[in-house]
Design an enzyme around this catalytic site. Structure first.
Site, PDB file in Angstrom:
ATOM      1  N   MET A   1      -6.213   6.074   0.411  1.00 53.03           N
ATOM      2  CA  MET A   1      -4.978   6.321   1.139  1.00 53.03           C
ATOM      3  C   MET A   1      -3.856   5.601   0.418  1.00 53.03           C
ATOM      4  O   MET A   1      -4.003   4.441   0.029  1.00 53.03           O
ATOM      5  CB  MET A   1      -5.090   5.808   2.572  1.00 53.03           C
ATOM      6  CG  MET A   1      -3.780   5.818   3.338  1.00 53.03           C
ATOM      7  SD  MET A   1      -3.101   7.461   3.569  1.00 53.03           S
ATOM      8  CE  MET A   1      -4.303   8.126   4.714  1.00 53.03           C
ATOM      9  N   CYS A   2      -2.753   6.294   0.272  1.00 56.63           N
ATOM     10  CA  CYS A   2      -1.599   5.716  -0.392  1.00 56.63           C
ATOM     11  C   CYS A   2      -0.335   6.156   0.319  1.00 56.63           C
ATOM     12  O   CYS A   2      -0.342   7.092   1.111  1.00 56.63           O
ATOM     13  CB  CYS A   2      -1.526   6.140  -1.856  1.00 56.63           C
ATOM     14  SG  CYS A   2      -2.992   5.693  -2.826  1.00 56.63           S
ATOM     15  N   GLY A   3       0.737   5.459   0.013  1.00 55.07           N
ATOM     16  CA  GLY A   3       2.050   5.865   0.481  1.00 55.07           C
ATOM     17  C   GLY A   3       2.846   6.390  -0.687  1.00 55.07           C
ATOM     18  O   GLY A   3       2.834   5.799  -1.777  1.00 55.07           O
ATOM     19  N   THR A  56       2.333   3.052  -2.837  1.00 55.53           N
ATOM     20  CA  THR A  56       1.542   1.952  -2.296  1.00 55.53           C
ATOM     21  C   THR A  56       0.083   2.392  -2.259  1.00 55.53           C
ATOM     22  O   THR A  56      -0.206   3.591  -2.153  1.00 55.53           O
ATOM     23  CB  THR A  56       2.016   1.567  -0.887  1.00 55.53           C
ATOM     24  OG1 THR A  56       1.726   2.645   0.023  1.00 55.53           O
ATOM     25  CG2 THR A  56       3.515   1.296  -0.873  1.00 55.53           C
TER      26      THR A  56
END
Length: 581
Positions: A1-3, A56
């Site tokens: 999971m990333c932003g 992120t």
């Protein structure tokens, strides 16, 4: 999971710096392990453009954190990737999929090769990719919309993309209709991206054998076909609508094949999660109501995780004043009727104490029964049944934050569902009745997608009642078609607010592909009553997994099972589709 956070700006359409800083902070909640910024300046069509890429990272693949954005100084290419590659592109056990994908993108010498690469990925994703040699920015969500990506198209400020947004700005979800491209060297007719047009390469239903030709024509081929529309014929008559049907040869084959596909999907989503805490702590948690879908996933996950590890079962329940008030009034009414006296002699009703907990919601009760069944089939496993009890004041304390995270969705029903998922994914509760516990599992497994494909909603039964098999096939096709337009982006934004990632085994494109090809009567047979006919194939799978009791459970929406629907009771005429005030 990333932003993911991206901006395209020029001197006439600058970045709103205050908003940019807020978005960086919001995306950091999604990816607490690494944050980086890459700026690119380019001159296109006699215009100076600035591209900002901020990413992120939540570490979920490989032995080490791989920071983003990925940048190749030799080519100038930049990648922001929020996704998981479970198939289509070879990612070895322990490898980081972002590094593998970046290497593959560097090899793509044409648009067709680039589009082909993204269209072959099995897994959820959202991305932004800048190909410096062609001065093109590519971005998209996967064809089922399993990851969040929002855009802001402004006539006065920069064009922006973000995984999550600030609620008082004009953002929209990027439609999961295909892969989008901004050609920085061409001037568009609409000021949607600093006077640059956005081209869509849409997902379409085509024969996979014609995939290359489809790509050359600017289209992508869905990784699954339309539903098998064959109308059942020569079905054996039903003798008892309340008895499980006999398993014939075709159903037996379907059970074996579906179990294989679903089991593979679960394995891909739980078996390669890195150890970040001490061994034995749960790396994986199930969003667990005790219902048919989630308990099957829990039983399959049990087959692919070491028995020395626990599995967290996250079960959420809310204190709902409206429901408690209604129950209290009902009790008083019954007592008054039972003890009816002449009007002048009626005495005040004295409330009798009760041992029933306000958190004994429908999902709590089925959850307790479900974990006992899991303990029977896998007694060596530690199953942490996490009772997440949410008092009404606490729900109201976090209400605005949850509204902000689910934005741009903004209905009463969105809030009811989002509130349940936000507290469930936070994972703070009790185990063994009173022992405080917080789940640190970063991977959450959800049963979403089963009802849409296997006839789990009441609207499927109503369609069958109105138009038999033909109408049922149409309704199921509609459900599959609109999965990408519904609420997966919202759920991603809500649960990632705690630095966790939700995965959907029923929405593996391999599982969807297999289910779409099956005759409708193998997936659901709504001639049978509730608890039998809907999701009939999954019920057979549950029995193969020795989940006998759970195989008779039926669908209950989370807002009713956890009691988040209409918590305040301020407006009883309020409907789920109404906008929040």
């Amino acid at each position: 999971m990333c932003g993911i956070l991206f901006s395209l700006s020029n001197k006439d359409r600058p970045v709103n710096e205050e908003e940019w800083e807020i978005l960086k902070e919001l995306n950091t909640r999604r990816g607490p392990d690494a944050q980086n910024l890459k700026q690119v300046h380019c001159s296109c069509d006699q215009e100076e453009l600035t591209l900002q890429f901020f990413s992120t990272v939540l570490h979920l693949r490989g032995p080490e954190v791989v920071p983003q954005p990925r940048f190749n100084p030799a080519t100038g290419d930049v990648l922001c990737w929020n996704g998981e590659i479970f198939g289509g592109v070879q990612v070895g056990f322990g490898q980081n999929d972002t590094e593998v994908l970046m290497a593959q993108l560097e090899k793509a010498e044409s648009e067709v090769e680039l589009l082909s690469l993204f269209s072959t990925i099995e897994g959820p994703f959202a991305f932004v990719f800048y190909k410096a040699a062609t001065n093109k920015v590519w971005f998209a969500r996967d064809c089922l919309g399993r990851r969040s990506l929002l855009w802001q198209k402004s006539e006065t400020h920069a064009f922006m993309l973000s995984s999550v947004a600030k609620a008082d700005q004009e953002w929209e979800e990027v439609p999961a209709h295909g892969i989008y491209c901004i050609d920085l060297q061409s001037t568009g007719s609409e000021p949607v991206a600093c006077n640059k047009s956005i081209k869509l390469y849409p997902w379409t239903y085509h024969d996979p054998q014609d995939r290359l030709e489809t790509l050359q024509n600017g289209n992508l081929t869905f990784p699954f076909p339309r539903l098998n529309a064959t109308i059942p014929s020569d079905l054996a008559p039903i003798e008892n609508e309340d008895e499980d049907p006999e398993i014939d040869e075709s159903m037996n084959t379907a059970i074996d094949e579906f179990t294989f596909e679903l089991n593979k999907s679960v394995k891909n989503r739980v078996a390669d999660v890195p150890y970040l805490d001490s061994k034995g702590q749960a790396r994986v948690a199930i969003l667990f109501s005790g219902g048919l879908d989630c308990i099957c996933l829990a039983a399959l996950a049990d087959q692919h995780l070491p028995l020395t590890e626990s599995i967290d079962l996250l079960n959420v329940a809310f204190e709902n004043p409206r429901i408690e008030k209604a129950k209290s009034q009902k009790v008083k009414t019954k007592k008054n009727k039972k003890n009816k006296q002449p009007e002048e002699e009626i005495k005040p009703v004295i409330e009798e104490p009760t041992v029933r907990s306000i958190y004994d919601t429908p999902d709590r009760l089925t959850g307790r029964a479900g974990v006992e069944e899991l303990r029977r089939i896998s007694p060596e496993r530690t199953w942490n049944f996490v009772e997440i009890n949410v008092p009404y004041p606490e729900a109201m304390e976090y209400k605005q934050r949850i509204i902000d995270r689910m934005y741009p969705l903004d209905t009463v029903m969105d809030l009811s569902i989002a509130m349940a998922f936000w507290f469930a994914s936070r994972g703070k509760g009790v185990i063994h009745g009173s022992e405080e516990y917080e789940s640190h599992a970063r991977v959450l497994i959800s049963g979403l997608g089963a009802d849409e494909q296997l006839g789990g909603y009441s609207r499927h039964r109503e369609a069958f009642r109105q138009g038999s098999w033909e109408k049922l096939i149409q309704e199921t096709q509609l459900d599959v078609d609109r999965i990408s337009n519904r609420n997966l982006g919202r759920d991603d934004r809500i649960m990632s607010d705690h630095g966790k990632e939700v995965r959907f085994p029923f929405l593996s494109t391999d599982v969807v592909n297999w289910l779409c090809r099956q005759p409708i009567e193998l997936k659901m047979d709504l001639r049978y009553n509730r608890g039998i006919g809907e999701k009939i194939l999954l019920r057979h799978v549950a029995r193969r997994l020795r989940l006998i009791n759970a195989s008779r459970n039926w669908k209950r929406a989370i807002q009713f099972g956890a009691k988040t629907a209409k918590m305040t009771g301020e407006n009883r005429s309020e409907k789920g589709q109404h906008k929040l005030l």
